[in-house]
Design a protein around this motif. Structure first.
Motif, PDB file in Angstrom:
ATOM      1  N   VAL A  57     -73.700  49.515  27.022  1.00 39.37           N
ATOM      2  CA  VAL A  57     -74.439  49.063  28.205  1.00 39.37           C
ATOM      3  C   VAL A  57     -75.520  48.067  27.778  1.00 39.37           C
ATOM      4  O   VAL A  57     -75.728  47.041  28.438  1.00 39.37           O
ATOM      5  CB  VAL A  57     -75.032  50.253  28.991  1.00 39.37           C
ATOM      6  N   ALA A  58     -76.193  48.339  26.675  1.00 38.83           N
ATOM      7  CA  ALA A  58     -77.216  47.420  26.169  1.00 38.83           C
ATOM      8  C   ALA A  58     -76.603  46.057  25.837  1.00 38.83           C
ATOM      9  O   ALA A  58     -77.167  45.008  26.183  1.00 38.83           O
ATOM     10  CB  ALA A  58     -77.898  48.009  24.938  1.00 38.83           C
ATOM     11  N   MET A  59     -75.466  46.065  25.174  1.00 37.26           N
ATOM     12  CA  MET A  59     -74.792  44.808  24.808  1.00 37.26           C
ATOM     13  C   MET A  59     -74.390  44.016  26.060  1.00 37.26           C
ATOM     14  O   MET A  59     -74.551  42.801  26.114  1.00 37.26           O
ATOM     15  CB  MET A  59     -73.570  45.101  23.944  1.00 37.26           C
ATOM     16  N   ALA A 102     -81.705  49.180  29.483  1.00 38.16           N
ATOM     17  CA  ALA A 102     -80.722  49.266  28.394  1.00 38.16           C
ATOM     18  C   ALA A 102     -80.901  48.125  27.401  1.00 38.16           C
ATOM     19  O   ALA A 102     -80.753  48.314  26.186  1.00 38.16           O
ATOM     20  CB  ALA A 102     -79.308  49.252  28.965  1.00 38.16           C
ATOM     21  N   ALA A 103     -81.242  46.949  27.900  1.00 39.03           N
ATOM     22  CA  ALA A 103     -81.427  45.783  27.024  1.00 39.03           C
ATOM     23  C   ALA A 103     -82.585  45.973  26.058  1.00 39.03           C
ATOM     24  O   ALA A 103     -82.673  45.265  25.049  1.00 39.03           O
ATOM     25  CB  ALA A 103     -81.630  44.520  27.860  1.00 39.03           C
ATOM     26  N   THR A 111     -75.476  45.584  14.806  1.00 41.46           N
ATOM     27  CA  THR A 111     -75.166  45.513  16.242  1.00 41.46           C
ATOM     28  C   THR A 111     -76.020  44.449  16.914  1.00 41.46           C
ATOM     29  O   THR A 111     -75.525  43.675  17.737  1.00 41.46           O
ATOM     30  CB  THR A 111     -75.390  46.886  16.904  1.00 41.46           C
ATOM     31  N   ALA A 112     -77.284  44.399  16.562  1.00 43.05           N
ATOM     32  CA  ALA A 112     -78.175  43.396  17.144  1.00 43.05           C
ATOM     33  C   ALA A 112     -77.682  41.983  16.831  1.00 43.05           C
ATOM     34  O   ALA A 112     -77.708  41.101  17.698  1.00 43.05           O
ATOM     35  CB  ALA A 112     -79.595  43.592  16.641  1.00 43.05           C
ATOM     36  N   GLU A 113     -77.233  41.766  15.606  1.00 45.48           N
ATOM     37  CA  GLU A 113     -76.739  40.437  15.233  1.00 45.48           C
ATOM     38  C   GLU A 113     -75.454  40.074  15.962  1.00 45.48           C
ATOM     39  O   GLU A 113     -75.175  38.901  16.182  1.00 45.48           O
ATOM     40  CB  GLU A 113     -76.562  40.362  13.722  1.00 45.48           C
ATOM     41  N   ALA A 114     -74.683  41.084  16.366  1.00 46.14           N
ATOM     42  CA  ALA A 114     -73.442  40.840  17.103  1.00 46.14           C
ATOM     43  C   ALA A 114     -73.690  40.719  18.610  1.00 46.14           C
ATOM     44  O   ALA A 114     -72.790  40.349  19.355  1.00 46.14           O
ATOM     45  CB  ALA A 114     -72.445  41.966  16.835  1.00 46.14           C
ATOM     46  N   SER A 115     -74.907  41.002  19.035  1.00 49.97           N
ATOM     47  CA  SER A 115     -75.223  40.987  20.462  1.00 49.97           C
ATOM     48  C   SER A 115     -75.708  39.603  20.891  1.00 49.97           C
ATOM     49  O   SER A 115     -75.851  38.694  20.078  1.00 49.97           O
ATOM     50  CB  SER A 115     -76.309  42.029  20.761  1.00 49.97           C
TER      51      SER A 115
END
Length: 189
Positions: A57-59, A102-103, A111-115
């Motif tokens: 959901v965050a992504m 969620a963001a 994960t952050a780098e892929a977002s």
């Protein structure tokens, strides 16, 4: 066996909608399963655990916000870019409160780098280049903008500005005027 029609994408969108309706903190695998009329175990065919659902959901929210901001920024520079970016950020937070929450989820580095978080940073830095800010001032200004936007939206959503007759839109506009003035007159290091 996978239940027909359930996919990770469909579950993520439903969880994001649920977050907007009942709050991100109330999105659980059990609540999502009830929404689809299935047992919790049916969802675990698609999701490892509740944390994976929260991250998905965050992504999604980060990507939606980045898309909205990019569209708003197209062809703009200087104060126009700052206002368009800020308005896109605030608009998303007010329209999608659960997704916005969620963001803000703390993501691991990979994960952050892929977002889409990198897109947010890149767009913010592009705006700041219009103000002739270089490092390390750019990093400080990125943090200032995010803190201001997030703080304003969080207080606004919590009803923190209801005690005065001045509209939140009027104060938001003046806040952006003040940020523009500050960025144009950034103090020397």
């Amino acid at each position: 066996m996978a239940r027909t029609g359930l996919t990770v994408e469909r579950l993520t969108l439903a969880a994001a909608d649920m977050a907007d309706e009942v709050g991100f903190e109330n999105v659980t695998v059990s609540a999502l399963a009830r929404r689809f009329g299935v047992k919790d175990a049916s969802l675990y065919f698609h999701l490892r655990n509740a944390q994976e659902l929260r991250v998905r959901v965050a992504m999604l929210a980060l990507a939606e916000m980045a898309d909205r901001a990019a569209e708003a920024l197209a062809g703009r520079a200087g104060k126009d870019a700052l206002v368009a970016f800020a308005d896109a950020y605030r608009g998303y937070a007010l329209q999608h409160p659960g997704r916005y929450a969620a963001a803000q989820l703390q993501l691991d580095r990979e994960t952050a780098e892929a977002s889409a978080a990198r897109r947010h940073a890149d767009m913010t830095r592009a705006i700041l280049r219009g103000y002739q800010l270089a490092e390390p001032d750019q990093t400080d200004a990125v943090r200032l903008l995010h803190s201001t936007f997030h703080g304003y939206v969080s207080l606004e959503r919590a009803g923190g500005f209801r005690h005065t007759p001045r509209t939140t839109d009027a104060s938001w506009s003046r806040t952006l005027d003040a940020l523009d003035a500050l960025l144009r007159n950034w103090p020397a290091g």
